[in-house]
Design an enzyme around this catalytic site. Sequence first.
Site, PDB file in Angstrom:
ATOM      1  N   ASP A  83      25.904  35.039  22.597  1.00  0.00           N
ATOM      2  CA  ASP A  83      25.112  36.254  22.452  1.00  0.00           C
ATOM      3  C   ASP A  83      25.096  36.952  23.828  1.00  0.00           C
ATOM      4  OD1 ASP A  83      23.525  38.315  21.564  1.00  0.00           O
ATOM      5  OD2 ASP A  83      22.159  37.026  20.453  1.00  0.00           O
TER       6      ASP A  83
HETATM    7  C1  NOJ Z   1      21.798  40.583  21.127  1.00  0.00           C
HETATM    8  C2  NOJ Z   1      21.508  40.240  19.717  1.00  0.00           C
HETATM    9  O1  NOJ Z   1      20.784  39.032  19.652  1.00  0.00           O
HETATM   10  C3  NOJ Z   1      22.744  40.103  18.843  1.00  0.00           C
HETATM   11  O2  NOJ Z   1      22.338  39.973  17.511  1.00  0.00           O
HETATM   12  C4  NOJ Z   1      23.656  41.255  19.037  1.00  0.00           C
HETATM   13  O3  NOJ Z   1      24.774  41.131  18.195  1.00  0.00           O
HETATM   14  C5  NOJ Z   1      24.062  41.328  20.484  1.00  0.00           C
HETATM   15  N1  NOJ Z   1      22.881  41.514  21.306  1.00  0.00           N
HETATM   16  C6  NOJ Z   1      25.067  42.432  20.768  1.00  0.00           C
HETATM   17  O4  NOJ Z   1      24.472  43.650  20.699  1.00  0.00           O
END
Ligand code: NOJ
Length: 738
Positions: A290
Amino acid sequence: YIFLRNETGCCRSRIKNEDRIIRKSKMDRNQIKVLIRQMTLEEKAGQVTQLPSRYFAIQGSQLTGTETKLGISEEKKWLCGSILGKLDAVSMRNIQKENLERSRLQIPLMFMTDIVHGYQTIFPVPLAMAGSFDPGMVRECARISAKEGSAAGYQVTFSPMVDVVRDPRWGRVMESFGEDSKLNCDFGKAMVEGYQGENLKDPDRLAACVKHFAAYGAAEGGRDYNTSDVSEFRLRNKYFPPFKACIDAGVKLVMAAFEALNGIPATANPWLLQDILRKDLEFEGTVISDWGAVLELIKHGVAEEEAEAGRLALESGVQIEMATAAIVKHIEVYVKKFPHLEAILDEAVEKVLILKNELGLFEDPYRGVDPEREMRELRSPDKKRAAFHAATESAVLLENNGILPLTKETPVILTGPYAESKNILGPWSVDGIVEDAITVKDGLILKGGRIKEVIQTAYEEVTEQDSDRIVQTVASGDVVVLALGEPELWSGEAGSRSVIELPEHQISLLKKLHEHQIPVVVLLFNGRPLDLRKVKEYADAVLEMWFPGTEGGNAAAALLYGEKNPSGKLAMSFPYGSGQIPVSYDMAPTGRPKADLVQEPRYKSQYLDIPNEPLYSFGYGLSYTEYDVQVNGKIVRQEQEYLVPVKVTNLGNMTGKTVVQIYIGKKKSLVARPVKELVAYKKIELQPGKSKEIVIPIEEKTLERWIPGKGWTKEKGEYTILVSNDGRNFQRMELTVG
Ligand code: NOJ
């Protein structure tokens, strides 16, 4: 040159035909390996690095800031294998072109983003769409998202999110398909199919990335990014199956969760990313971290500094590092100090290149993207029709004393913070076009309703003056449509709340109208289940619209005027109060069940102050008509299924749809299994007075449970089958499994 014109006829951009030249043909596995052998260590580490698009200037490559922010040079930046975030067709072409000019081995970039419930045409939030109990509908929405997103230059979407959720304080519940594992399986799978289609090379498809592995939805206290501690029993039976369903549907990527699960951060958790994901769930695609999660290993306290964080993530099974650059910065040192890492890096690079190859990027690095196609695809009328349909199917009628549906002649006073607000797209609609959103006011007017007055209020403050004015405007025969809710930012990522009631002033306004005996229809706009006790008490009808997306106002009007009959059911329980959280319909039994110990006043599993049951349970939702649901004979076993015969009758005078839900419980088991768990459902439409005899199949494998020490087991013996269409009243049948 091809000249492209926008709506106003201006020349928007020029594309050189030579940009369309096919640079390399499709590669096989062996050629990918050969390519990897030609790569330097740095080039390999670059492929596993993903940087935000803001580091890539649209025209050329100056002023990008990677040096200060990430500590990597301009040269290193261009080694990265994929880019995430804001994009459009022209920028995608420019960035890809520059990349190919710089890339020694002509390796195309891959572009990713969060297309969660629509790209520019926005559908209801996933939690709402799960309430349609119609995975086919969601498959179509994902198909449309893929058409829009791919036309804007993307190849991968960070969706679906299949985190099972039981805590409405957690703001990201709106992104999930709710508290039930099976619904998350079915909707996750449908979305993967909708995005990816049969052939990922089709330029209007996107690769899907299922997230967040795993149990991110179990954040303690409902506080985002917080740790989760979940037994293996529950992980295997509830949290992992939706990921498995997406893997079986061919999902190409899995995103590791932010949090520490059972003491170990998911980003550095070999048990999770290898033993479970690779071996048990048989995932062969690419694992991505993530955003910034690799460096967060330092904050988690399992790595001391950047180099160690990158190494741990790579070793544990992360193949793309999102938004930080630990691996590419330290790769030389790793390989000197930990020679085994080179093979791990090679494997990661192979996964990335396989994905690029599957997407057809080696054949056409631009994947047919051009501004003309982009203009044609984005926000086209057919897409808006699908968004309207999804919003009408997702809304849930929670209360109705007969006031709904309204006639178009009824004089309406429309008020509340959502009366004419366009902020109804919901969190995670980053590229949605807010100006396109149809407000409730627009919707009612477009339907030809009689709107006497519109009084927009704030979310958290309704002045005495405003509420007096509202009360004074109402004449006999008028109805107040009160559009209440939470502001968008109160849910979504980092949108945790400890109190899940509506703001006090909204409740006071409702109460005041009630005290003046004014008929009130409440429309709700929110991204999480709320504590609605007071709303239930004071309103004549409550229609849960969730964040309904671009066509929200049109959908609300169609439902209020009865052009559409509400058919949505809750995919997540609305607790009686915050003190009940976590709450879900599929709770395990206790040794002292309240329902059985009727004579015992105290020593049983209960709250002293509130009921055990949520205010509105999973599966609940009213309609403008009533249905009779009858079990219609015996359950028959046929091949790998048990067939449950049900007869459904529409008792009212309006056509409508209902969802027949089948739950199972096991009378005696090796483990304390939940009293009931959803195993099958069917949504059917019936004309007034008509009946339909249907057969709902329960797949035999849905009876299996993961039992400690035994693994997946189909227990023999007596099962209870419960049939319902409202999550409240159940008809009981017996099933003997031999
Ligand atoms: C953080 C989020 O937790 C995730 O779901 C997302 O895909 C990513 N950022 C990218 O934006």
